[in-house]
Design a protein around this motif. Structure first.
Motif, PDB file in Angstrom:
ATOM      1  N   ASP A  45       0.812  -1.226   0.000  1.00 37.66           N
ATOM      2  CA  ASP A  45       0.000   0.000   0.000  1.00 37.66           C
ATOM      3  C   ASP A  45       0.841   1.271   0.000  1.00 37.66           C
ATOM      4  OD1 ASP A  45       1.038  -0.026   2.505  1.00 37.66           O
ATOM      5  OD2 ASP A  45      -0.869   0.022   3.586  1.00 37.66           O
ATOM      6  N   GLY A  46       2.180   1.121  -0.128  1.00 38.26           N
ATOM      7  CA  GLY A  46       3.060   2.278  -0.200  1.00 38.26           C
ATOM      8  C   GLY A  46       3.572   2.769   1.124  1.00 38.26           C
ATOM      9  N   THR A  47       3.076   2.198   2.220  1.00 42.20           N
ATOM     10  CA  THR A  47       3.584   2.573   3.539  1.00 42.20           C
ATOM     11  C   THR A  47       4.834   1.761   3.866  1.00 42.20           C
ATOM     12  OG1 THR A  47       2.199   0.928   4.663  1.00 42.20           O
ATOM     13  CG2 THR A  47       1.260   3.137   4.323  1.00 42.20           C
ATOM     14  N   TYR A  48       5.533   2.174   4.916  1.00 46.91           N
ATOM     15  CA  TYR A  48       6.750   1.476   5.330  1.00 46.91           C
ATOM     16  C   TYR A  48       6.573   0.926   6.742  1.00 46.91           C
ATOM     17  CZ  TYR A  48       9.411   3.277   1.369  1.00 46.91           C
ATOM     18  OH  TYR A  48       9.871   3.550   0.111  1.00 46.91           O
ATOM     19  N   SER A  49       6.983  -0.293   6.928  1.00 46.96           N
ATOM     20  CA  SER A  49       6.973  -0.890   8.259  1.00 46.96           C
ATOM     21  C   SER A  49       8.000  -2.007   8.280  1.00 46.96           C
ATOM     22  CB  SER A  49       5.579  -1.435   8.609  1.00 46.96           C
ATOM     23  OG  SER A  49       5.226  -2.485   7.719  1.00 46.96           O
ATOM     24  N   GLY A  50       8.251  -2.540   9.462  1.00 45.99           N
ATOM     25  CA  GLY A  50       9.213  -3.629   9.539  1.00 45.99           C
ATOM     26  C   GLY A  50       9.780  -3.785  10.922  1.00 45.99           C
ATOM     27  N   SER A  51      10.620  -4.774  11.080  1.00 46.56           N
ATOM     28  CA  SER A  51      11.316  -5.014  12.335  1.00 46.56           C
ATOM     29  C   SER A  51      12.703  -5.542  12.011  1.00 46.56           C
ATOM     30  CB  SER A  51      10.543  -6.009  13.201  1.00 46.56           C
ATOM     31  OG  SER A  51      10.400  -7.249  12.517  1.00 46.56           O
ATOM     32  N   ARG A  52      13.586  -5.470  12.978  1.00 44.01           N
ATOM     33  CA  ARG A  52      14.961  -5.896  12.737  1.00 44.01           C
ATOM     34  C   ARG A  52      15.060  -7.419  12.697  1.00 44.01           C
ATOM     35  NH1 ARG A  52      19.346  -4.853  15.507  1.00 44.01           N
ATOM     36  NH2 ARG A  52      18.384  -5.187  17.552  1.00 44.01           N
ATOM     37  N   PRO A  53      15.783  -7.965  11.716  1.00 45.43           N
ATOM     38  CA  PRO A  53      15.990  -9.410  11.682  1.00 45.43           C
ATOM     39  C   PRO A  53      17.096  -9.835  12.654  1.00 45.43           C
ATOM     40  CG  PRO A  53      17.113  -8.392   9.842  1.00 45.43           C
ATOM     41  CD  PRO A  53      16.365  -7.294  10.551  1.00 45.43           C
ATOM     42  N   GLU A  54      17.139 -11.112  12.959  1.00 43.88           N
ATOM     43  CA  GLU A  54      18.235 -11.680  13.750  1.00 43.88           C
ATOM     44  C   GLU A  54      19.523 -11.565  12.938  1.00 43.88           C
ATOM     45  OE1 GLU A  54      19.839 -13.370  17.062  1.00 43.88           O
ATOM     46  OE2 GLU A  54      17.664 -13.492  16.859  1.00 43.88           O
ATOM     47  N   LEU A  55      20.613 -11.183  13.584  1.00 42.28           N
ATOM     48  CA  LEU A  55      21.894 -11.022  12.895  1.00 42.28           C
ATOM     49  C   LEU A  55      22.919 -11.983  13.464  1.00 42.28           C
ATOM     50  CD1 LEU A  55      22.139  -7.108  12.860  1.00 42.28           C
ATOM     51  CD2 LEU A  55      21.416  -8.584  10.970  1.00 42.28           C
ATOM     52  N   THR A  56      23.792 -12.483  12.590  1.00 42.83           N
ATOM     53  CA  THR A  56      24.901 -13.317  13.032  1.00 42.83           C
ATOM     54  C   THR A  56      26.217 -12.640  12.683  1.00 42.83           C
ATOM     55  OG1 THR A  56      25.122 -14.548  10.946  1.00 42.83           O
ATOM     56  CG2 THR A  56      23.520 -15.390  12.564  1.00 42.83           C
TER      57      THR A  56
END
Length: 494
Positions: free
Chosen positions: A419-430
């Protein structure tokens, strides 16, 4: 009498300082004794006020204080250190300053007017090069040219050259020789305007530029015309390489031809079609920034009157724009190698300045233990040893994070939705993932290209009149110190 009194006072001060150190419980600390030794060196040091025969201006594009810190740790860790205790060559220069980088009409600067300020002594308009404050971007009819340090040096019988890892027509090298209302007119410009590559050939023909080494072969040949290292892009069809050949200027195109070039003759080296490779990806056929710096000094040093050389590590900036700290720091290490090589080749008659045109929105997270890989995860501080604990620090979301992040860029944790909006969360990092040279550090604001920052950059200097740098200064002051070191000091000595 004054000299004997000064010497006696110095001796008393040093003895008093040593006695003070012996009475303190921290007297045996290696940090304490190292500081005492540095203090003694600084007390004994004298300023160099002889006229400068040569000036070398090193510019790591985008290397503000933060990026310099990252390069320092990166090189130190490559050498088996924890990193923080390491020093880059310019870190050890006795004189330094903070430099304001804003443009006439921009809080956050662009490389073109910042480099222009260093080469003319006056601030300039965003996206223009070496024009006065009335310039209008993209309008060459508004061009009111400024005088260049390179032309002043050439008029005084000295040689001029530059080294750059991007195209030789890119903003920072162009500031040594060109004037334009649009920094992007590398090989094309509106009718009645002059593109940057053509201006370089003009300046070589005029005898102002003696050495030009970098990328950008495409800017010198007609569209579709095959040249060494690529294919031309010029819409006017001109072959500037043919024009160069008629000027008795050597044309080199790889490490071998550069090494074989006649040091007593002017030279242009175009080692890539566009920008040269990052140091991490550089083929053996392409000279390094250090190789080019050594060759440039060898060429310019044949003039006994002296020279002006500008060396730009431009791809530090490009890697930061891409959100790739690994390549930015590795190119920064190569920049440091070029400085070391130059120091070995010059004497006390050479003013060396190391600085940047601007900083980026790079950030260094905490609280990390000593020796955390500067391109890796932030490891926790250990209570019972100097080095980190080996366990990553966790953020409030329960996930580890890297030492380096960016305020904006391609690595944004916010992803565009349908829908053109931005969202998200941080992924697990190694650790394995984030230390890969291709990893893009996490960023906040989504941008296709990470941006510059308006914060101050640092400057370090050594040689004649380097002591004029100090405190917080505007960027155009660099020109004025260079000019005084060469011409003002020379006039005073006569």
């Amino acid at each position: 009498m004054f000299r004997r009194t000064f010497t006696s006072t110095l001796a008393v001060a040093l003895c008093a300082s040593t006695a003070m150190a012996q009475d303190l419980p921290q007297a045996n600390s290696e940090y304490f004794t190292a500081a005492q030794e540095l203090l003694a060196e600084r007390i004994a040091a004298e300023n160099n006020t002889r006229p400068a025969k040569n000036v070398i201006l090193f510019v790591a594009d985008g290397m503000g204080v933060g990026t310099n810190y990252g390069i320092r740790l990166f090189e130190g860790q490559q050498q088996g250190m924890l990193g923080e205790e390491h020093n880059l060559p310019h870190d050890l220069f006795r004189h330094s300053a903070l430099i304001k980088t804003y443009n006439i009409n921009a809080q956050t600067p662009d490389s073109a007017p910042t480099a222009g300020a260093m080469n003319t002594g006056a601030k300039q308009v965003f996206n223009t090069i070496n024009l006065d404050e009335t310039a209008v971007f993209d309008d060459c009819s508004s061009e009111q040219p400024l005088a260049l340090f390179s032309e002043m040096m050439s008029d005084a019988g000295r040689s001029v050259g530059f080294v750059a890892s991007p195209s030789v027509a890119h903003a920072t090298p162009a500031a040594v020789y060109a004037r334009t209302a649009n920094r992007n007119w590398f090989h094309d410009a509106p009718e009645g305007c002059r593109d940057i590559a053509t201006q370089l050939v003009d300046q070589m023909e005029a005898g102002v530029i003696d050495v030009a080494l970098g990328g950008g072969a495409r800017d010198f040949a007609g569209e579709g015309v095959a040249v060494e290292k690529g294919t031309g892009r010029r819409p006017d069809g001109q072959n500037l390489l043919e024009r160069i050949a008629g000027l008795d200027v050597q044309y080199v195109f790889d490490a071998e031809t550069l090494a074989a070039s006649d040091r007593s003759q002017p030279v242009i080296g175009l080692f890539a079609n566009a920008d040269m490779a990052y140091e991490h990806d550089r083929p053996d056929t392409e000279p390094s920034l250090t190789d080019m710096t050594i060759a440039a000094i060898e060429h310019l040093s044949t003039n006994e009157e002296g020279y002006y050389l500008m060396v730009e590590a431009g791809r530090v900036d490009h890697a930061l724009h891409g959100g790739n700290a690994y390549r930015a720091f590795e190119d920064g290490v190569q920049f440091a190698e070029a400085i070391r090589a130059a120091q070995e080749m010059v004497d006390e008659d050479t003013l060396i300045i190391v600085t940047a045109d601007h900083e980026h929105v790079i950030s260094f997270q905490g609280y990390c233990g000593r020796g955390s890989s500067v391109v890796g995860l932030c490891m926790d501080i250990s209570d019972d040893q100097i080095e980190h604990s080996g366990e990553p620090v966790l953020a409030a979301d329960g996930l580890p994070y890297t030492v380096v992040t960016f305020g904006n860029g391609a690595g944004s944790v916010l992803i565009e939705q349908e829908d053109g909006t931005y969202s998200g969360s941080r992924p697990e990092l190694t650790q394995e993932e984030v230390t890969d040279p291709d990893y893009l550090q996490q960023a906040l604001i989504p941008m296709t290209s990470e941006t510059h920052s308006g914060v101050d950059v640092a400057l370090w200097a050594t040689g004649p009149w380097a002591h004029l740098f100090g405190g917080t200064m505007d960027q155009e002051t660099i020109f004025h110190v260079m000019h005084h070191a060469v011409f003002g000091a020379q006039d005073a000595a006569q």
